[in-house]
Design a protein around this motif. Structure first.
Motif, mmCIF file in Angstrom:
data_model
loop_
_atom_site.group_PDB
_atom_site.id
_atom_site.type_symbol
_atom_site.label_atom_id
_atom_site.label_comp_id
_atom_site.label_asym_id
_atom_site.label_seq_id
_atom_site.Cartn_x
_atom_site.Cartn_y
_atom_site.Cartn_z
ATOM 1 N N ALA A 1 67.993 -7.340 51.821
ATOM 2 C CA ALA A 1 67.778 -8.833 51.510
ATOM 3 C C ALA A 1 67.524 -9.578 52.793
ATOM 4 O O ALA A 1 66.759 -10.496 52.646
ATOM 5 C CB ALA A 1 69.264 -9.324 51.220
ATOM 6 N N ASP B 1 60.223 -10.372 43.852
ATOM 7 C CA ASP B 1 61.250 -9.161 44.726
ATOM 8 C C ASP B 1 61.920 -9.832 45.661
ATOM 9 O O ASP B 1 62.924 -9.325 46.059
ATOM 10 C CB ASP B 1 60.231 -8.293 45.439
ATOM 11 N N GLY C 1 75.444 -8.094 50.461
ATOM 12 C CA GLY C 1 74.745 -7.440 49.127
ATOM 13 C C GLY C 1 76.113 -6.261 48.998
ATOM 14 O O GLY C 1 76.948 -6.382 49.428
ATOM 15 N N ARG D 1 66.707 -10.898 45.590
ATOM 16 C CA ARG D 1 67.418 -10.125 46.520
ATOM 17 C C ARG D 1 68.064 -11.366 47.446
ATOM 18 O O ARG D 1 69.283 -11.188 48.149
ATOM 19 C CB ARG D 1 66.787 -9.038 47.284
ATOM 20 N N THR D 2 67.402 -12.287 47.534
ATOM 21 C CA THR D 2 67.747 -13.457 48.496
ATOM 22 C C THR D 2 68.444 -14.699 47.705
ATOM 23 O O THR D 2 69.025 -15.639 48.408
ATOM 24 C CB THR D 2 66.637 -14.049 49.574
ATOM 25 N N THR E 1 71.647 -2.926 50.471
ATOM 26 C CA THR E 1 71.269 -3.984 49.965
ATOM 27 C C THR E 1 71.382 -5.018 50.782
ATOM 28 O O THR E 1 70.516 -6.104 50.556
ATOM 29 C CB THR E 1 72.073 -4.024 48.796
#
Length: 684
Positions: A368, A287, A359, A291-292, A364
């Motif tokens: 992140a 997860d 993002g 995102r990163t 988003t």
């Protein structure tokens, strides 16, 4: 239909667990319940499982966000499971286990919940749990921390096989209340919702106490001289100056929105000796790195370095980052891998200043950043009791470019026309500015409501963001007097700090005083030119600095007036100021075109309804000039037009969108009349 009582308990548990970031992150983790219900076809009891669906968030979950499956059919999949090499095929099979119509799409973690023999199951990503999961000797630490109360599962990519693994471990460890998932997080279970939640919290609390009592101080090493945080005012000033540059770099492949974080956790991390080596290892929990990205971009200059040198170095580091990311993709990509989605960083760390995250929208980008804060906490915990050892890059690639993740991306709704655009609207708290802000938000933009009335601007920003998880993900307020260059610069800085920059500026702030020439005072002339001619100049100049730094093009829109073309009576100061604005459009279009910055204008007729100008005395003055009642002024204006229609704020807002929504990409230096047809104001 009445909600099943066990589902009510599940949702309550989700909300309580998901509302506390120490338990799990936004949109991270999932939870489930198994219970009997009546099959509407047979009238007989049937065991069902309600589980958080793909893409949902525990803290805000509703019943519509649950996938509902028959457990007998889900467990029967074990008999047709083709093995770990083909486990992805099982996700499509979940659709044949669904019960009823509607509900969310089942997530990849569905098997973890359905195959485990427990009525209630939680899967969470607490920092302390992941710290133990991502430690080099995770198995030993788990036993030392929990004894036989919590079992350990070696790293395996989420999927059907992981569900089988956890189910077997639960059978083999009847005293266990849950497991630590190597490199990933925790899973807990219970016979009731209350027991399951208590077990989840017990695992988290126990892990936190273990790290706190056993961990060594300063696991990131000492503070490095020259990396200490700047004082807050200087830090935010440097962040506002760097953010448009960083946003432009991070938008090389596709335009991004930004989020700035200068929390104590981040400022401490970027100041420490071991930050570069730990940041290079990347994050561990799926997860997190989904995102990163596989790792952040890290500036190797301190906060005292000259701004020009920092900007130049960021450009060099960005080129290196893209080359390294391309190499990462090429190392692990197979013929059936999805195409590379983009080589730009999602996280940029700047010593002394903080973290910039990016993002496809503000939420988003913010999430992140939140996930990277979690990742820093995980690194600290793992290094405090052992050595941080995330899963290897090959496994990260398998998840980042997983076909199931690609399918999740394909399910996202088509972006709105102004998605990823940041707009600043002056005079945005009333009249044309308010209508424009509303329209831009409706079309997907993030909006900065800039107005002299700070309270009203805040109220409008809250209204615009009312449907979002956080209002500030959609709109923020900026108090500004457009006649004050310092205030204008500060408003643009606020826009940069809020969203990373600005793409669309609407020069709308204005006022008017209607008097004959001989009654027009010096002050009347000065205030109208200060607000509209000078104000538009100041806003456009400040915006152009940001737009040029971003190097992504952009739009500047002037709300001028048909009075800049049409010579009406008793209107010399207002008409002249509007004519000034009109020519600024032409001058700036010619000057800024090389930067792909388009400058256009809109010439409305009198917009009476909702107008702050007209309600502030201008309406009464113009009504007196024309010999009509003020209440009839809008109708009077309509009757003198060719279309016999009144111009409303929404009509002007529609013109702003027409100029910026993507269809007029090659138009600049244009004035669009929005006056229902005033022949005397036709452009020639």
């Amino acid at each position: 239909m009445t909600t099943h009582p066990e589902v009510e308990k599940l949702l309550q548990r989700c909300h309580e667990l998901g509302s506390d970031p120490r338990n799990t992150n936004y949109a991270g983790g999932n939870a489930s319940v198994k219970a009997d219900d009546v099959d509407p076809v047979t009238g007989q009891p049937v065991e069902l499982m309600w589980v958080k669906g793909s893409g949902g968030d525990l803290g805000t979950l509703t019943e519509k966000g649950l996938a509902v499956l028959r457990t007998d059919r889900l467990r029967a999949l074990v008999d047709v499971y083709p093995g770990v090499d083909r486990e992805d095929e099982m996700v499509a099979a979940f659709d044949y286990c669904l019960h009823g119509k509607g509900g969310a799409a089942p997530s990849i973690d569905t098997a973890m919940h359905g195959l485990v023999d427990a009525a209630h199951v939680d899967h969470l990503h607490p920092d302390a749990g992941i710290a133990l999961a991502a430690a080099a000797d995770s198995q030993r630490l788990t036993a030392e921390c929990f004894g036989d109360r919590v079992a350990w599962v070696p790293w395996r990519r989420p999927g059907f096989q992981l569900g089988l693994d956890i189910a077997e471990i639960k059978r083999a460890n009847p005293a266990a209340i849950g497991v630590i998932l190597g490199g990933h997080g925790i899973t807990a279970w219970g016979d009731t919702a209350e027991e399951c939640q208590a077990h989840s919290l017990e695992i988290i609390d126990t892990a936190e106490r273990f790290i706190e009592t056993r961990g060594r101080a300063e696991p990131f090493g000492p503070v490095v001289e020259g990396r200490t945080p700047l004082p807050e005012a200087q830090r935010r000033e440097r962040a506002a100056a760097l953010f448009p540059v960083l946003r432009g770099l991070a938008s090389t492949d596709r335009r991004q929105i930004g989020h700035y974080t200068d929390s104590e956790v981040i400022l401490d991390f970027v100041s420490r000796e071991r930050m570069p080596e730990l940041a290079a290892l990347g994050t561990s929990c799926p997860d997190h790195f989904l995102r990163t990205k596989v790792r952040p971009m890290v500036l190797d200059l301190g906060p005292d370095a000259p701004l020009d040198a920092v900007i130049a170095r960021l450009g060099e580091l960005h080129e290196q980052y893209r080359a390294e990311y391309r190499a990462y993709y090429e190392r692990f990509a197979t013929p059936d891998s999805p195409p590379m989605r983009g080589a730009d960083p999602a996280i940029v760390l700047v010593p002394g200043v903080g973290m910039f995250s990016f993002g496809a929208d503000k939420q988003t980008a913010r999430v992140a950043g939140e996930f990277y804060v979690n990742a820093v906490n995980v690194m600290r915990g793992a290094e405090a009791v052992s050595r941080y050892q995330p899963i290897d890059e090959g496994e990260k690639f398998r998840i980042e470019y997983w076909e199931l993740e690609e399918a999740k991306l394909r399910r996202r709704p088509k972006p709105k026309p102004l998605a990823t655009r940041v707009a600043l609207v002056t005079g945005g708290a009333s009249g044309i500015g308010l209508a424009t802000a509303r329209r831009l938000v409706a079309e997907g933009a993030c909006v900065v409501v800039a107005d002299r009335d700070a309270d009203r601007a805040r109220a409008v920003a809250e209204e615009l963001g009312a449907g979002a998880y956080r209002a500030a993900d959609v709109a923020v307020a900026a108090a500004v007097d457009v006649t004050d260059s310092a205030a204008v610069d500060a408003a643009l800085a606020e826009a940069c700090l809020a969203f990373g920059g600005v793409d669309l500026v609407v020069n709308n702030a204005g006022l008017s005083i209607s008097k004959p020439l001989l009654e027009t005072t010096d002050a009347d002339w000065d205030i109208q030119h200060d607000v509209m001619a000078r104000g538009s100049f100041l806003v456009s100049r400040a915006a152009a600095r940001v737009l040029v730094a971003q190097a992504m093009g952009g739009d500047i829109i002037y709300i001028a007036s048909k009075n800049g073309v049409f010579a009406g009576p008793n209107n010399v100061a207002y008409g002249a100021a509007k004519a000034d604005q009109a020519h600024q459009v032409r001058l700036l279009a010619a000057e800024l075109g090389g930067h792909r910055i388009r400058v256009n204008g809109i010439n409305p007729d009198g917009v009476v309804r909702g107008s702050g100008i007209f309600s502030g005395g201008w309406g009464a003055q113009r009504a007196a000039v024309y010999g009509v009642e003020e209440s009839e002024l809008g109708s009077f204006y309509a009757q003198r037009t060719l279309l016999k229609q009144e111009v409303l704020p929404e009509h002007v807002a529609a013109a702003v969108f027409a100029l910026t929504g993507g269809d007029l990409t090659h138009t600049t230096g244009l004035h669009i009349p929005v006056d229902a047809g005033v022949a005397a104001a036709f452009l020639r």
